[in-house]
Motif scaffolding. Structure first.
Motif, short mmCIF file in Angstrom:
data_model
loop_
_atom_site.label_atom_id
_atom_site.label_comp_id
_atom_site.label_asym_id
_atom_site.label_seq_id
_atom_site.Cartn_x
_atom_site.Cartn_y
_atom_site.Cartn_z
N ASP A 241 24.71 6.96 1.18
CA ASP A 241 23.87 8.11 0.80
C ASP A 241 22.42 7.86 1.19
O ASP A 241 21.74 8.73 1.73
CB ASP A 241 23.94 8.35 -0.71
CG ASP A 241 25.29 8.92 -1.13
OD1 ASP A 241 26.05 9.36 -0.24
OD2 ASP A 241 25.59 8.90 -2.35
N ILE A 242 21.95 6.64 0.90
CA ILE A 242 20.56 6.29 1.20
C ILE A 242 20.33 6.37 2.71
O ILE A 242 19.31 6.88 3.18
CB ILE A 242 20.24 4.88 0.67
CG1 ILE A 242 20.17 4.91 -0.86
CG2 ILE A 242 18.97 4.33 1.27
CD1 ILE A 242 20.15 3.54 -1.52
N GLN A 243 21.31 5.90 3.48
CA GLN A 243 21.17 5.95 4.94
C GLN A 243 21.06 7.39 5.43
O GLN A 243 20.24 7.70 6.28
CB GLN A 243 22.37 5.26 5.59
CG GLN A 243 22.24 5.11 7.09
CD GLN A 243 23.33 4.23 7.67
OE1 GLN A 243 24.51 4.52 7.55
NE2 GLN A 243 22.92 3.12 8.27
N LYS A 244 21.90 8.26 4.86
CA LYS A 244 21.86 9.67 5.26
C LYS A 244 20.51 10.29 4.93
O LYS A 244 19.94 11.04 5.71
CB LYS A 244 22.96 10.47 4.54
CG LYS A 244 24.28 10.46 5.30
CD LYS A 244 25.26 11.46 4.75
CE LYS A 244 26.68 10.95 4.92
NZ LYS A 244 27.35 10.65 3.65
N GLN A 245 19.99 9.96 3.75
CA GLN A 245 18.73 10.55 3.30
C GLN A 245 17.52 10.03 4.05
O GLN A 245 16.62 10.78 4.39
CB GLN A 245 18.52 10.24 1.81
CG GLN A 245 19.03 11.30 0.88
CD GLN A 245 18.57 10.99 -0.54
OE1 GLN A 245 17.38 11.06 -0.85
NE2 GLN A 245 19.50 10.62 -1.39
N LEU A 246 17.49 8.70 4.26
CA LEU A 246 16.27 8.07 4.77
C LEU A 246 16.37 7.62 6.22
O LEU A 246 15.37 7.22 6.82
CB LEU A 246 15.89 6.87 3.90
CG LEU A 246 15.72 7.12 2.39
CD1 LEU A 246 15.32 5.83 1.70
CD2 LEU A 246 14.67 8.20 2.14
N GLY B 206 0.79 -1.23 0.00
CA GLY B 206 0.00 0.00 0.00
C GLY B 206 0.83 1.28 0.00
O GLY B 206 0.36 2.33 0.43
N VAL B 207 2.07 1.19 -0.46
CA VAL B 207 2.92 2.39 -0.53
C VAL B 207 2.52 3.22 -1.75
O VAL B 207 2.60 4.44 -1.74
CB VAL B 207 4.42 2.01 -0.62
CG1 VAL B 207 5.29 3.23 -0.71
CG2 VAL B 207 4.81 1.14 0.57
N ALA B 208 2.05 2.53 -2.79
CA ALA B 208 1.60 3.23 -4.00
C ALA B 208 0.21 2.74 -4.38
O ALA B 208 -0.21 1.66 -3.97
CB ALA B 208 2.57 2.96 -5.15
N ARG C 161 10.15 1.56 2.02
CA ARG C 161 10.76 2.44 3.01
C ARG C 161 10.95 1.75 4.37
O ARG C 161 10.39 2.18 5.39
CB ARG C 161 9.92 3.73 3.21
CG ARG C 161 9.89 4.62 2.00
CD ARG C 161 11.31 5.05 1.65
NE ARG C 161 11.39 5.62 0.31
CZ ARG C 161 11.22 6.90 0.04
NH1 ARG C 161 10.96 7.74 1.01
NH2 ARG C 161 11.31 7.33 -1.19
N PRO C 162 11.73 0.65 4.38
CA PRO C 162 11.94 -0.08 5.63
C PRO C 162 12.78 0.72 6.62
O PRO C 162 13.49 1.65 6.23
CB PRO C 162 12.71 -1.33 5.17
CG PRO C 162 13.43 -0.88 3.94
CD PRO C 162 12.51 0.10 3.27
N ARG C 163 12.69 0.36 7.89
CA ARG C 163 13.53 0.97 8.93
C ARG C 163 14.89 0.29 9.00
O ARG C 163 15.85 0.85 9.48
CB ARG C 163 12.86 0.83 10.31
CG ARG C 163 11.43 1.33 10.41
CD ARG C 163 11.35 2.83 10.53
NE ARG C 163 12.33 3.43 11.43
CZ ARG C 163 12.19 3.56 12.75
NH1 ARG C 163 11.12 3.12 13.33
NH2 ARG C 163 13.13 4.15 13.47
N VAL D 270 11.88 5.68 -6.39
CA VAL D 270 12.78 4.70 -5.77
C VAL D 270 13.96 4.39 -6.71
O VAL D 270 15.09 4.18 -6.26
CB VAL D 270 12.02 3.44 -5.29
CG1 VAL D 270 11.52 2.61 -6.44
CG2 VAL D 270 12.88 2.60 -4.36
N LEU D 271 13.71 4.41 -8.01
CA LEU D 271 14.83 4.25 -8.95
C LEU D 271 15.82 5.39 -8.80
O LEU D 271 17.03 5.19 -8.78
CB LEU D 271 14.30 4.21 -10.40
CG LEU D 271 13.66 2.90 -10.86
CD1 LEU D 271 13.03 3.08 -12.24
CD2 LEU D 271 14.68 1.77 -10.89
N GLY D 272 15.28 6.60 -8.66
CA GLY D 272 16.13 7.78 -8.50
C GLY D 272 17.01 7.69 -7.26
O GLY D 272 18.19 8.03 -7.29
N LEU D 273 16.43 7.18 -6.17
CA LEU D 273 17.19 7.01 -4.93
C LEU D 273 18.40 6.10 -5.14
O LEU D 273 19.40 6.22 -4.45
CB LEU D 273 16.30 6.36 -3.86
CG LEU D 273 15.42 7.25 -3.02
CD1 LEU D 273 14.48 6.39 -2.19
CD2 LEU D 273 16.26 8.14 -2.11
N CYS D 274 18.28 5.18 -6.09
CA CYS D 274 19.33 4.19 -6.30
C CYS D 274 20.19 4.52 -7.51
O CYS D 274 20.92 3.66 -8.02
CB CYS D 274 18.71 2.80 -6.44
SG CYS D 274 17.86 2.33 -4.93
#
Ligand code: SF4
Ligand code: MG
Length: 334
Positions: free
Chosen positions: A199-204, A123-125, A172-174, A137-141
Motif C-alpha cells: 500500500d505504501i509503495q502504491k501511495q508514495l 528538516g522534514v518537520a 520520505r525515502p526513494r 507517518v503513523l497514519g501511513l503505517c
C-alpha cells in the motif's frame, strides 16, 4: 531513463583472522561482483539460503558495511565516495528496515520521540508542525496518535514492525532496503505487513530491495527477483517469469523446496539438497556444481558468467530459453 539505484560489481570480502597475532588465515567471499538496478517504485527481491550474501548486499548499499569494491549510484549520486556527513544526508533518501525492529528501537524513547528524531534531523518537520508530521507517518503505517506516547515494549511484533516502517518512512525515502522484514512475525501478521508495504509503495512510489528467504512472500511482493548463491548472483528475472520458468538449476531447487502454504499441515520447511559450501573456500568453476543435478565436467572447471536470455540474466553453462528446454527435453521432470 536511468534506474533509481545502479549497482555494478559490488564486492565484499572479509579477512578472517586467527590466533594471538590475529594473522589473516583466509577470506570470506561474502559478496562478489554483484550488479543490478532498481527502478523507482518497484520491488527487487534478493533471495537465497542464509549465508548467500543477501544481507551483506543490503547493508553494503547503505554502507553500513563498507564494500571492498564496486560502484553504487542512487539517483545519479555516487554512494561509494560520499563522506560520513554526506552519507547521513543520503539516509533521507535511502533507508533500511530490519527483521527485528525491537533491537533497533531505543526502549526509553516513545514512538513520538523515535519518529521526531529523523523528522527534525532531516528538516522534514519543524517544531511547529512536528505533531502533525508524526501523526501523518503513523497514519501511513496503520497506527494512530494514540500509539505515539507508547514505548516499544508495549507493542506486539507486528505493531513494532509498523513503527520500524514508520521510522524508515519519516524522511520520505526513494528506496528502502527491507532485510527479512516479516520473517520474525506470525504468518497471519506477515500478510498484514506485506500488504502494508505494498500500500505504501502504491501511495508514495517508494522502491524496495526486499531481502528474504521466503519465496511465498517474494512471489507476492516482487517485481523482479535476484537469486544469490555463495555471494554471487546466479539468476535475475521478472518475478512472474522466474517462478513460471526458472532457468538456473539452483533457482529450480529453491522453488521446489519452498513450503506450500497448507493450512492443515502448517508450514513445512524443505531445503535444497546438499550443504552450502563455505564462502571461505568456494568450489571451483560453478560454485553450485557439488549440488547440481546437471553438472558436467565444464562446470567444475569454468565459472559461468551471467548471460542474458530474454528478460532473464542467468549464470549457468547449460541454461537455455525455457521454450527450447520444453522442446528438446519433453520428458524432463523439471
Ligand atoms: Fe549446474 Fe553446471 Fe549450470 Fe552450475 S553451470 S548450475 S553446475 S549445470
Ligand atoms: Mg540475513
Amino acid at each position: 531513463m536511468s534506474a533509481l539505484l545502479e549497482v555494478e560489481g559490488l564486492t565484499k570480502h572479509f579477512p578472517v583472522r586467527r590466533g594471538l597475532l590475529r594473522r589473516v588465515v583466509g577470506t570470506v567471499q561474502a559478496v562478489t561482483d554483484v550488479s543490478f538496478t532498481v527502478n523507482a517504485g518497484e520491488t527487487l527481491a534478493i533471495v537465497g539460503e542464509s549465508g548467500c550474501g543477501k544481507s551483506t548486499t543490503g547493508r553494503a548499499l547503505l554502507r553500513l558495511i563498507e564494500p571492498t569494491s564496486g560502484t553504487m549510484r542512487l539517483d545519479g549520486t555516487d554512494l561509494m565516495t560520499l563522506s560520513r556527513a554526506d552519507l547521513r544526508q543520503m539516509r533521507k533518501r535511502m533507508q533500511i528496515i530490519f527483521q527485528d525492529p525491537y533491537g533497533s528501537l531505543n526502549p526509553r524513547m516513545t514512538v513520538r520521540e523515535v519518529l521526531s528524531e529523523p523528522l527534525l534531523l532531516h528538516g522534514v518537520a519543524t517544531q511547529a508542525n512536528l505533531q502533525a508530521k508524526v501523526a501523518e507517518v503513523l497514519g501511513l503505517c496503520g497506527l494512530s496518535s494514540f500509539h505515539a506516547e507508547r514505548y516499544p515494549h508495549e507493542f506486539s511484533g507486528g505493531q513494532r514492525q509498523r513503527v520500524g516502517i514508520a521510522r524508515a518512512l519519516a524522511t520520505r525515502p526513494r528506496l528502502i532496503v527491507c532485510d527479512e522484514p516479516v520473517s520474525a512475525l506470525d504468518v497471519s501478521v506477515q500478510a498484514q505487513i506485506v500488504n502494508l508495504l505494498q500500500d505504501i509503495q502504491k501511495q508514495l512510489g517508494v522502491a524496495y530491495v526486499f531481502i528474504s528467504h521466503d519465496l511465498a512472500v517474494v512471489r507476492h511482493i516482487a517485481t523482479r527477483v535476484a537469486v544469490m548463491y555463495l555471494g554471487r548472483m546466479v539468476e535475475e528475472a521478472p518475478s512472474a517469469e522466474l517462478f513460471a520458468a526458472p532457468l538456473h538449476p539452483y533457482t529450480r531447487s529453491l522453488i521446489a523446496a519452498a513450503p506450500r502454504p497448507d493450512p492443515s499441515a502448517g508450514r513445512v520447511h524443505a531445503s535444497v539438497e546438499g550443504d552450502l559450501p563455505s564462502a571461505m573456500n568456494p568450489p571451483t568453476g560453478c560454485a553450485f556444481h557439488p549440488r547440481c543435478p546437471l553438472a558436467v565436467d565444464r562446470c567444475r572447471a569454468e565459472r559461468p558468467e551471467l548471460r542474458t536470455i530474454g528478460d532473464t540474466r542467468v549464470a549457468c553453462h547449460l541454461a537455455e530459453p525455457a521454450t527450447m528446454r520444453a522442446q528438446t527435453r519433453p520428458l524432463d521432470a523439471n
